[in-house]
Design an enzyme around this catalytic site. Sequence first.
Site, PDB file in Angstrom:
ATOM      1  N   ASP A 151       5.773   8.610 -23.640  1.00 32.99           N
ATOM      2  CA  ASP A 151       5.684   9.305 -22.496  1.00 32.99           C
ATOM      3  C   ASP A 151       4.364  10.383 -22.522  1.00 32.99           C
ATOM      4  O   ASP A 151       3.465  10.349 -23.043  1.00 32.99           O
ATOM      5  CB  ASP A 151       7.096   9.871 -22.096  1.00 32.99           C
ATOM      6  CG  ASP A 151       7.001  10.246 -20.724  1.00 32.99           C
ATOM      7  OD1 ASP A 151       7.379   9.487 -19.622  1.00 32.99           O
ATOM      8  OD2 ASP A 151       7.025  11.510 -20.323  1.00 32.99           O
ATOM      9  N   TRP A 152       5.081  11.858 -22.005  1.00 32.07           N
ATOM     10  CA  TRP A 152       3.961  12.823 -22.098  1.00 32.07           C
ATOM     11  C   TRP A 152       3.645  13.292 -23.675  1.00 32.07           C
ATOM     12  O   TRP A 152       2.729  13.789 -23.867  1.00 32.07           O
ATOM     13  CB  TRP A 152       4.706  13.871 -21.462  1.00 32.07           C
ATOM     14  CG  TRP A 152       4.001  14.182 -20.003  1.00 32.07           C
ATOM     15  CD1 TRP A 152       4.651  13.819 -18.830  1.00 32.07           C
ATOM     16  CD2 TRP A 152       2.770  14.855 -19.632  1.00 32.07           C
ATOM     17  NE1 TRP A 152       3.934  14.144 -17.932  1.00 32.07           N
ATOM     18  CE2 TRP A 152       2.736  14.825 -18.364  1.00 32.07           C
ATOM     19  CE3 TRP A 152       1.792  15.813 -20.386  1.00 32.07           C
ATOM     20  CZ2 TRP A 152       1.362  15.278 -17.584  1.00 32.07           C
ATOM     21  CZ3 TRP A 152       0.800  16.081 -19.615  1.00 32.07           C
ATOM     22  CH2 TRP A 152       0.791  15.922 -18.299  1.00 32.07           C
ATOM     23  N   TRP A 210       8.318   7.356  -9.322  1.00 32.18           N
ATOM     24  CA  TRP A 210       8.905   8.619  -9.863  1.00 32.18           C
ATOM     25  C   TRP A 210       8.160   9.743  -9.496  1.00 32.18           C
ATOM     26  O   TRP A 210       8.899  10.743  -9.408  1.00 32.18           O
ATOM     27  CB  TRP A 210       8.462   8.313 -11.471  1.00 32.18           C
ATOM     28  CG  TRP A 210       8.471   9.409 -12.350  1.00 32.18           C
ATOM     29  CD1 TRP A 210       7.264  10.025 -12.840  1.00 32.18           C
ATOM     30  CD2 TRP A 210       9.351  10.453 -12.516  1.00 32.18           C
ATOM     31  NE1 TRP A 210       7.813  10.963 -13.738  1.00 32.18           N
ATOM     32  CE2 TRP A 210       9.028  11.288 -13.589  1.00 32.18           C
ATOM     33  CE3 TRP A 210      10.823  10.420 -12.149  1.00 32.18           C
ATOM     34  CZ2 TRP A 210       9.953  12.302 -14.022  1.00 32.18           C
ATOM     35  CZ3 TRP A 210      11.657  11.620 -12.723  1.00 32.18           C
ATOM     36  CH2 TRP A 210      11.022  12.471 -13.505  1.00 32.18           C
ATOM     37  N   ASP A 239      10.032  -1.475 -19.428  1.00 36.53           N
ATOM     38  CA  ASP A 239       9.551  -0.157 -18.897  1.00 36.53           C
ATOM     39  C   ASP A 239       8.528  -0.502 -17.847  1.00 36.53           C
ATOM     40  O   ASP A 239       7.357  -0.795 -18.080  1.00 36.53           O
ATOM     41  CB  ASP A 239       8.846   0.643 -20.049  1.00 36.53           C
ATOM     42  CG  ASP A 239       8.419   2.046 -19.467  1.00 36.53           C
ATOM     43  OD1 ASP A 239       8.873   2.437 -18.287  1.00 36.53           O
ATOM     44  OD2 ASP A 239       7.540   2.669 -19.876  1.00 36.53           O
ATOM     45  N   HIS A 253      12.215   2.610 -20.565  1.00 38.29           N
ATOM     46  CA  HIS A 253      11.270   3.618 -20.891  1.00 38.29           C
ATOM     47  C   HIS A 253      11.569   4.774 -22.057  1.00 38.29           C
ATOM     48  O   HIS A 253      10.584   4.908 -22.601  1.00 38.29           O
ATOM     49  CB  HIS A 253      11.123   4.664 -19.512  1.00 38.29           C
ATOM     50  CG  HIS A 253       9.844   5.565 -19.776  1.00 38.29           C
ATOM     51  ND1 HIS A 253       8.431   5.236 -19.948  1.00 38.29           N
ATOM     52  CD2 HIS A 253       9.934   6.884 -19.835  1.00 38.29           C
ATOM     53  CE1 HIS A 253       7.932   6.462 -19.994  1.00 38.29           C
ATOM     54  NE2 HIS A 253       8.780   7.447 -19.635  1.00 38.29           N
TER      55      HIS A 253
END
Length: 303
Positions: A123-124, A164, A250, A280
Site C-alpha cells: 500500500d502506501w 475507496w 485485491d 489488500h
Amino acid sequence: MKTLRTPDSCFDNLPGYDFAPHYLMVPDTEGGELRVHYLDEGPQDADPVLLLHGEPSWCYLYRKMIPILTAAGHRVIAPDLPGFGRSDKPASRDDYTYQRHVDWMQSLLDHLQLNNITLFCQDWGGLIGLRLVADNPDRFARVAAGNTMLPTGDHDPGEGFRKWQKFSQTTDQFHAGGVIKGGTTTDLPQAVIDAYNAPFPDESYKEGARQFPMLVPTTPDNPASDKNREAWKQLSKWNRPFITLFSDSDPVTAGGDRVMQKLIPGTRGQKHTTIPNGGHFLQEDQGEAVAELLVEFIRNNPR
C-alpha cells in the site's frame, strides 16, 4: 505544526503484539520535530529488513511476519508512518504531504544508519518505500513489493481506488479497523479490529487516515507526479533483486505486479508469487506465508 500523541495505554494487551517500542525525533521542513515510533527486532548486527505499512494500518500489521523473519536471523525494522500507530499525528490535514512522508522515512534511514536493506512494502509503504529506493539505490540490497504501486497520475487508478477515495472523504466515522476488515479475506476477531483502531482514540486523530487517499497522484499534474516519474527512471535501471508478492483478491492494486515485472530489470528471473486467499492487507490474511517467501527471497539472492 500541532501534533497529537496517542496515549500509551491504548496499546496495552493487543493480541499477538508483544514488541518493545522505540522512538526517534525526526525533523520537519518547517523547523519542528515529531516523534516516530518503530519496532527493532532481531540481531542488531544483521542486515535489516524494512517493513513499511500503508493506510490506515500501522506496524501491528506485521506482527505475524516479524517472528519468522527474526527466527531466520534477520534484523527487522517496522516504523509507524507519522499519523498512524504510535507515531505522532499532525493535527491538520494540510500538514500531510507525500514529500513530507518520504522525508520523514529518509530521516529514519539516516538516523538508524540502515544499509544493505531488504524492503518489503505494501500500500502506501510502496509509494514511500519505492521513492526511498530510487533516492538511495546503494542502500537497498533487495526489494519485495506486495499490493502496492508507484503512481504518476498518467494512468487511470481504477474503479476500486476511486471508490475507496470517495468513501474516505464522505464517511462520517472513519473506522480504521473496519477498513482493514473490509480489505481482508479472513474473518478478523473483534480484538484484532480493536487493535487497528487503537491509534485513533477519536476522530481528531484520523486526519492522516482521511488525507492519505487524496495524496495519491491520480492526475498528471499532482504535486508528487514529477518526482514519481523521476523515481521510475531510477527503478527502470534497478538491477538488484526485486520480487512481487501480490495477493489474489485485491481490487485496488491488481495488475501492478505485472507492471513492475515489465519495467524493473531486477524482477527478471525472480520467483514472483500470487498469494492465494489474500486481500489488500495480505500481511493480515497470509502474513506467515509472506514472511516465508521473503526469507526464501533473501536466501536465494545473497549479497
